[in-house]
Design an enzyme around this catalytic site. Sequence first.
Site, short mmCIF file in Angstrom:
data_model
loop_
_atom_site.label_atom_id
_atom_site.label_comp_id
_atom_site.label_asym_id
_atom_site.label_seq_id
_atom_site.Cartn_x
_atom_site.Cartn_y
_atom_site.Cartn_z
N CYS A 83 3.09 -5.10 6.72
CA CYS A 83 2.71 -4.65 5.38
C CYS A 83 3.90 -4.00 4.67
O CYS A 83 4.84 -3.54 5.30
CB CYS A 83 1.54 -3.68 5.45
SG CYS A 83 -0.02 -4.45 5.91
N HIS A 117 0.83 -1.20 0.00
CA HIS A 117 0.00 0.00 0.00
C HIS A 117 0.87 1.26 0.00
O HIS A 117 2.09 1.20 0.14
CB HIS A 117 -0.96 -0.01 1.19
CG HIS A 117 -0.27 -0.01 2.53
ND1 HIS A 117 0.26 1.13 3.11
CD2 HIS A 117 -0.04 -1.02 3.42
CE1 HIS A 117 0.78 0.83 4.28
NE2 HIS A 117 0.62 -0.48 4.50
#
Length: 262
Positions: free
Chosen positions: A214, A198
Site C-alpha cells: 500500500c 491511505h
Amino acid sequence: MAKRAKRRTAETLALPMAGRVAIGAVAVAAVGYGLLSHPATVQPMRKASVHEAQASSSPVYVATPAHAAAPAPAPSPAPAPLVEPPKAVDGPGAFVRQVVDYASHQTPGTVIIDTRNTFLYFVLNDAQAMRYGIGVGREGFSWSGEQTVARKTEWPDWRPPPEMLVRQPYLPRFMAGGPTNPLGARAMYLGETEYRIHGTNKPDTIGKRVSSGCIRLTNEDVVDLYERVKVGAKVIVLPASARSSASNTRMPSSGPKIAEAQ
C-alpha cells in the site's frame, strides 16, 4: 577807668563769639542740606528679632521650576512569530506537500506514484503537480501498473487479508477506524485489489519502504489528497527501477483481485 576797661574786654570777647556763632550756623546749614539731598542713603537701624535671626541662619531651598515631562515612548510590539509552510509531521523537508514543476501529458486529476523516489504526484496541468512524500512497499512487496480509484473512505476500518495474517498471526482480525488504526484518516481503494492509498499513524515511515504494497501518506496529506482525487481517477504506479525485477510485480490494468504482491 575800671568801667572803661571792662567794656573794652567785653567788646574784645564779643567779636570772636559772633564769629563762632556764624561758623556754627553755616555748619548746621551744610549738614541739613546734605540730609535733604541724600535721604535714601540714610537708613534707620533696628535690632533683628529672635525669629528673624533664626530665619536668616537657616538654609534656603529654591524649588526647581516644574517642566512638562516628555511622554514615555510607547513599548514596541513583540515581533510576530514567523509563519512556516505546512510540513509533514516529523518528515524530512523534501517530503513537504508542495506544488512543483512536473511535465506530464496525463489528464489533470491523475495520480502518479514514483515508487523509486517515494513521491506521489497529483497532476494539476501539463506543467505542474502537487507533490506528496509517501511510504511504499518494502522489498518483495512493491508493484507497478495502472489502476483506478474504486472508492474512498474516511477513517476506514482495517481487516488484514488472510495472506498477511499468515505472515503476521499476531495482527487483529478487525480494527475499527480511528487515530490508532494503521490506515489513518482516509483511504482510496485501487480497483478490485487490496491495495490502498491511505494515511498512517506512523508519520516517521514517510520516505521509507515498509508497507505490504500500500501507499501511505501522513494524515494531513492524505486528507488533502482525498479532497482532490475523484472516484474513477487513474492511478499510475511507476516501477521501482528502470528494469522490472522479481521484487517489482507488474499489475495489469484489469485482472483478478490481488490481496498482496508476493
